[in-house]
Design a protein around this motif. Structure first.
Motif, mmCIF file in Angstrom:
data_model
loop_
_atom_site.group_PDB
_atom_site.id
_atom_site.type_symbol
_atom_site.label_atom_id
_atom_site.label_comp_id
_atom_site.label_asym_id
_atom_site.label_seq_id
_atom_site.Cartn_x
_atom_site.Cartn_y
_atom_site.Cartn_z
ATOM 1 N N ARG A 1 0.023 5.178 17.011
ATOM 2 C CA ARG A 1 0.793 4.367 16.058
ATOM 3 C C ARG A 1 1.392 5.267 14.982
ATOM 4 N NH1 ARG A 1 -3.113 -0.087 13.963
ATOM 5 N NH2 ARG A 1 -1.204 -0.890 13.071
ATOM 6 N N CYS A 2 2.538 4.834 14.432
ATOM 7 C CA CYS A 2 3.214 5.581 13.370
ATOM 8 C C CYS A 2 3.391 4.661 12.174
ATOM 9 C CB CYS A 2 4.567 6.080 13.864
ATOM 10 S SG CYS A 2 5.499 6.963 12.595
ATOM 11 N N MET A 3 2.878 5.069 11.021
ATOM 12 C CA MET A 3 3.000 4.285 9.802
ATOM 13 C C MET A 3 3.549 5.153 8.686
ATOM 14 S SD MET A 3 -0.502 2.238 10.209
ATOM 15 C CE MET A 3 -1.127 3.223 11.512
ATOM 16 N N ILE A 4 4.334 4.528 7.807
ATOM 17 C CA ILE A 4 4.832 5.219 6.625
ATOM 18 C C ILE A 4 4.434 4.402 5.403
ATOM 19 C CG2 ILE A 4 6.778 6.235 7.850
ATOM 20 C CD1 ILE A 4 8.536 4.173 6.293
ATOM 21 N N GLY A 5 4.337 5.067 4.277
ATOM 22 C CA GLY A 5 4.019 4.391 3.030
ATOM 23 C C GLY A 5 3.724 5.409 1.945
ATOM 24 N N THR A 6 3.469 4.905 0.754
ATOM 25 C CA THR A 6 3.134 5.762 -0.381
ATOM 26 C C THR A 6 1.635 6.014 -0.377
ATOM 27 O OG1 THR A 6 4.954 4.826 -1.641
ATOM 28 C CG2 THR A 6 3.254 6.004 -2.887
ATOM 29 N N MET B 1 -10.845 11.715 5.292
ATOM 30 C CA MET B 1 -9.463 11.437 5.644
ATOM 31 C C MET B 1 -9.167 9.937 5.723
ATOM 32 S SD MET B 1 -6.707 13.273 6.086
ATOM 33 C CE MET B 1 -6.905 14.825 6.903
ATOM 34 N N ASN B 2 -10.009 9.097 5.111
ATOM 35 C CA ASN B 2 -9.650 7.691 4.961
ATOM 36 C C ASN B 2 -8.460 7.647 4.028
ATOM 37 O OD1 ASN B 2 -11.867 6.510 6.473
ATOM 38 N ND2 ASN B 2 -13.160 7.183 4.783
ATOM 39 N N ILE B 3 -7.437 6.876 4.392
ATOM 40 C CA ILE B 3 -6.172 6.884 3.670
ATOM 41 C C ILE B 3 -5.793 5.469 3.262
ATOM 42 C CG2 ILE B 3 -3.683 7.236 3.985
ATOM 43 C CD1 ILE B 3 -4.375 9.705 5.613
ATOM 44 N N VAL B 4 -5.305 5.318 2.027
ATOM 45 C CA VAL B 4 -4.779 4.040 1.556
ATOM 46 C C VAL B 4 -3.285 4.230 1.305
ATOM 47 C CG1 VAL B 4 -4.864 2.255 -0.219
ATOM 48 C CG2 VAL B 4 -6.976 3.428 0.469
ATOM 49 N N LEU B 5 -2.487 3.374 1.973
ATOM 50 C CA LEU B 5 -1.040 3.411 1.805
ATOM 51 C C LEU B 5 -0.569 2.166 1.068
ATOM 52 C CD1 LEU B 5 0.252 4.497 5.339
ATOM 53 C CD2 LEU B 5 -0.065 5.928 3.322
ATOM 54 N N GLN B 6 0.364 2.348 0.159
ATOM 55 C CA GLN B 6 1.007 1.241 -0.536
ATOM 56 C C GLN B 6 2.379 1.032 0.114
ATOM 57 O OE1 GLN B 6 1.760 2.072 -4.639
ATOM 58 N NE2 GLN B 6 2.270 -0.018 -5.124
ATOM 59 N N ASN B 7 2.806 -0.235 0.224
ATOM 60 C CA ASN B 7 4.082 -0.567 0.861
ATOM 61 C C ASN B 7 4.188 0.057 2.254
ATOM 62 O OD1 ASN B 7 4.906 -1.961 -1.459
ATOM 63 N ND2 ASN B 7 5.631 -0.054 -2.373
ATOM 64 N N ALA B 8 3.101 -0.048 3.016
ATOM 65 C CA ALA B 8 3.054 0.546 4.347
ATOM 66 C C ALA B 8 3.929 -0.242 5.324
ATOM 67 C CB ALA B 8 1.622 0.578 4.854
ATOM 68 N N THR B 9 4.485 0.496 6.275
ATOM 69 C CA THR B 9 5.294 -0.069 7.350
ATOM 70 C C THR B 9 4.909 0.631 8.644
ATOM 71 O OG1 THR B 9 7.146 -0.445 5.848
ATOM 72 C CG2 THR B 9 7.655 -0.424 8.189
ATOM 73 N N GLU B 10 4.744 -0.147 9.707
ATOM 74 C CA GLU B 10 4.512 0.453 11.022
ATOM 75 C C GLU B 10 5.831 0.522 11.756
ATOM 76 O OE1 GLU B 10 1.914 0.080 15.120
ATOM 77 O OE2 GLU B 10 1.694 -1.481 13.597
ATOM 78 N N LEU C 1 3.436 -3.824 6.403
ATOM 79 C CA LEU C 1 1.987 -4.006 6.387
ATOM 80 C C LEU C 1 1.444 -4.218 4.979
ATOM 81 C CD1 LEU C 1 1.097 -1.095 8.840
ATOM 82 C CD2 LEU C 1 1.271 -3.529 9.402
ATOM 83 N N GLY C 2 2.219 -3.845 3.955
ATOM 84 C CA GLY C 2 1.743 -3.965 2.574
ATOM 85 C C GLY C 2 0.742 -2.867 2.233
#
Length: 98
Positions: A19-24, A32-41, A58-59
């Motif tokens: 899977r590919c996700m982008i976000g802040t 390496m647990n990651i929290v993304l804001q305004n995430a999109t797959e 995804l938010g």
């Protein structure tokens, strides 16, 4: 932590299941647990499927560290010029732990 330089910047994450996700990037820990804001797959489909590629919002999104394969900075200027619905490519396979 290696990801401190990416905090509050836009990143791309590729997971071990393809899977590919982008976000802040809001947060990352030593596992390496990651929290993304305004995430999109981003779902990129092969051209022969006849279906457009998609982006799903995804938010606020948490990605477990054991599923992160790659985390890198996103070139927002370049990314803004791409119509992702018209991008096609082969499916990225997952990884197998032996």
């Amino acid at each position: 932590m290696a990801l401190n330089a990416y905090l509050n910047k836009k990143v791309t994450i590729l997971t071990t299941d393809g899977r590919c996700m982008i976000g802040t990037l809001l947060s990352a820990d030593g596992s390496m647990n990651i929290v993304l804001q305004n995430a999109t797959e981003r779902i990129v489909r092969p051209l022969d499927e006849g279906v457009a590629s998609e982006e799903h919002p995804l938010g606020l999104y948490l990605i477990r560290g054991d599923t992160v394969a790659i985390c890198g900075r996103l070139d927002e200027e370049l990314d803004g010029t791409i119509d992702w619905s018209k991008v096609h490519g082969e499916v990225i396979g997952g990884t197998k732990h032996v």
